[in-house]
Scaffold this active site. Structure first.
Site, PDB file in Angstrom:
ATOM      1  N   LYS A 108      64.928  45.744  27.028  1.00  0.00           N
ATOM      2  CA  LYS A 108      64.318  46.023  25.725  1.00  0.00           C
ATOM      3  C   LYS A 108      65.189  46.971  24.910  1.00  0.00           C
ATOM      4  O   LYS A 108      65.812  47.883  25.464  1.00  0.00           O
ATOM      5  CB  LYS A 108      62.934  46.666  25.918  1.00  0.00           C
ATOM      6  CG  LYS A 108      62.045  45.949  26.925  1.00  0.00           C
ATOM      7  CD  LYS A 108      60.766  46.723  27.212  1.00  0.00           C
ATOM      8  CE  LYS A 108      60.031  46.166  28.414  1.00  0.00           C
ATOM      9  NZ  LYS A 108      60.636  46.564  29.695  1.00  0.00           N
ATOM     10  N   HIS A 148      61.022  47.184  22.002  1.00  0.00           N
ATOM     11  CA  HIS A 148      60.173  47.970  22.895  1.00  0.00           C
ATOM     12  C   HIS A 148      58.900  48.478  22.211  1.00  0.00           C
ATOM     13  O   HIS A 148      57.822  48.462  22.803  1.00  0.00           O
ATOM     14  CB  HIS A 148      60.974  49.151  23.468  1.00  0.00           C
ATOM     15  CG  HIS A 148      60.487  49.618  24.791  1.00  0.00           C
ATOM     16  ND1 HIS A 148      61.312  50.148  25.756  1.00  0.00           N
ATOM     17  CD2 HIS A 148      59.245  49.627  25.344  1.00  0.00           C
ATOM     18  CE1 HIS A 148      60.604  50.461  26.828  1.00  0.00           C
ATOM     19  NE2 HIS A 148      59.337  50.163  26.587  1.00  0.00           N
ATOM     20  N   ASP A 196      62.003  43.353  35.252  1.00  0.00           N
ATOM     21  CA  ASP A 196      61.806  43.871  33.906  1.00  0.00           C
ATOM     22  C   ASP A 196      62.280  45.313  33.819  1.00  0.00           C
ATOM     23  O   ASP A 196      61.737  46.196  34.479  1.00  0.00           O
ATOM     24  CB  ASP A 196      60.316  43.787  33.532  1.00  0.00           C
ATOM     25  CG  ASP A 196      60.039  44.336  32.146  1.00  0.00           C
ATOM     26  OD1 ASP A 196      59.934  43.523  31.208  1.00  0.00           O
ATOM     27  OD2 ASP A 196      59.936  45.566  31.991  1.00  0.00           O
ATOM     28  N   TYR A 225      64.702  53.148  30.182  1.00  0.00           N
ATOM     29  CA  TYR A 225      64.447  53.449  31.597  1.00  0.00           C
ATOM     30  C   TYR A 225      65.679  54.045  32.275  1.00  0.00           C
ATOM     31  O   TYR A 225      65.570  54.615  33.367  1.00  0.00           O
ATOM     32  CB  TYR A 225      64.035  52.192  32.374  1.00  0.00           C
ATOM     33  CG  TYR A 225      62.772  51.506  31.915  1.00  0.00           C
ATOM     34  CD1 TYR A 225      61.931  52.074  30.962  1.00  0.00           C
ATOM     35  CD2 TYR A 225      62.412  50.266  32.439  1.00  0.00           C
ATOM     36  CE1 TYR A 225      60.777  51.423  30.544  1.00  0.00           C
ATOM     37  CE2 TYR A 225      61.259  49.617  32.032  1.00  0.00           C
ATOM     38  CZ  TYR A 225      60.447  50.190  31.077  1.00  0.00           C
ATOM     39  OH  TYR A 225      59.318  49.531  30.666  1.00  0.00           O
TER      40      TYR A 225
END
Length: 279
Positions: free
Chosen positions: A79, A112, A49, A54
Site C-alpha cells: 500500500k 492506504h 499483505d 509497516y
C-alpha cells in the site's frame, strides 16, 4: 462452499484473489517477518499483505525469495502511505516498494487511507490506474475508504477499485459499505478481522466455537468468508498461522451466522477515515 486455503474469489477484472491471506501489520522486519511469511507459505497460504508504513517489505521479499513457491502462485499486496499521496509521489513510492519486495510486479496495490485533509486521493488513484495500465500491478484498490470516498473515485476515474480493505469484524461489520461494494463489484477485505484478539472471550463466539469444535478465531475467519469478505488475520506464531487456515472443513449454519452478525455495535477499533490524517 469455499473448500481450501488456495480457494479464490474473482475480482471484476478476472484476477483471482485468495479468500485468506497473512497480514503482517506490526510484524518486525528481519527474522520475525521472514519466519512468519515462511511459516504461512509452508502451510499453504498464497496471499501476503504488507504496506510501506509497516516497514517490513524487505523481509516479506526475502521470505518469498527463499521459499520454493513459484511467483505466479503468490498474491502480494502492498500500500502507498499517506506521505506519498499525489501522482508523481505515488509512482515513486511504488518503485521503492517493488524494489524492497524484490519483485517485478505486484498483485494488488492499495491507497492506504483516503487522507481527506490533503484531498489528493483522486490524483493518487490516477497514478494507480497508470501502474495498472502499464502492467506493473495486476489489480488496484483502496483501503479504509468510506462510501463517499468511493463515489468520488467512481465519478472521476476510469477504473473502479477492485478491492476495498477496511476494518471489519463482528463488532463492526460495515453492512452499508459492504452492500455498496457488492453493488459496484468491489471486493471487501477485512483488516484486523480478529479485533486484535478482543473478541476471543465473547460468549456468543465461545459458544459457537464449542459447538463446531473450533477456536473463536477460526469461527470469525469462517464468518468472514461466508459473508463474502476476504480476510488477512495476522500472527507471528507458526501454530496460530496454521490454525487460522483450518477453516475449510466446516460451514456455519445461517442461524449461527445471524448470531455473529447481531454482535455488531458499529464499534471502530481504529480511527474514522474522515478524521485520520497522519502522514
Amino acid at each position: 462452499m469455499v473448500k481450501e486455503l488456495q480457494s479464490t474469489t474473482t475480482l471484476h477484472n478476472g484476477v483471482k484473489m485468495p479468500w485468506v491471506g497473512l497480514g503482517v501489520f506490526k510484524v518486525q522486519d528481519g527474522e520475525e517477518v521472514v519466519s512468519s511469511v515462511k511459516a504461512a507459505l509452508e502451510v499453504g497460504y498464497r496471499s501476503i499483505d504488507t504496506a510501506a508504513i509497516y516497514a517490513n517489505e524487505e523481509g516479506v521479499g526475502k521470505a518469498i525469495a527463499e521459499s520454493n513457491v513459484p511467483r505466479e502462485e503468490l498474491f502480494v499486496t502492498t500500500k502507498v502511505w499517506n506521505a506519498d499521496h499525489g501522482y508523481e509521489e505515488t509512482l515513486a513510492a511504488f518503485d521503492v516498494s517493488l524494489k524492497k519486495l524484490g519483485l517485478d510486479y505486484l498483485d494488488l496495490y492499495l491507497i492506504h487511507w483516503p487522507l481527506p485533509s490533503q484531498g489528493k486521493y483522486i490524483e493518487t488513484w490516477k497514478a494507480l490506474e497508470q501502474l495498472y495500465k502499464d502492467g506493473r500491478v495486476r489489480a488496484i484498490g483502496v483501503s479504509n475508504f468510506k462510501i463517499h470516498h468511493l463515489e468520488d473515485i467512481i465519478a472521476n476515474c476510469e477504473v473502479i477499485p477492485l478491492v476495498n480493505q477496511v476494518e471489519y469484524h463482528p463488532r463492526f461489520n460495515q453492512s452499508e459499505l459492504h452492500a455498496f461494494c457488492k453493488k459496484h463489484g468491489i471486493q471487501l477485505e477485512a483488516w484486523s478481522p480478529l479485533m486484535q484478539g478482543g473478541l476471543f472471550e465473547e460468549p456468543v463466539l465461545v459458544e459457537i466455537a464449542e459447538k463446531y469444535k473450533k477456536s473463536t478465531a477460526q469461527i470469525i475467519i469462517r464468518w468472514d468468508i461466508q459473508n463474502g469478505v476476504v480476510t488477512i488475520p495476522k500472527s507471528v506464531k507458526p501454530h496460530r498461522i496454521a490454525e487460522n487456515a483450518e477453516v475449510f472443513d466446516f460451514e456455519l449454519s445461517q442461524e449461527d451466522m445471524d448470531k455473529i452478525n447481531n454482535l455488531n455495535t458499529n464499534q471502530r477499533m481504529f480511527a474514522d477515515p474522515d478524521d485520520f490524517n497522519r502522514v
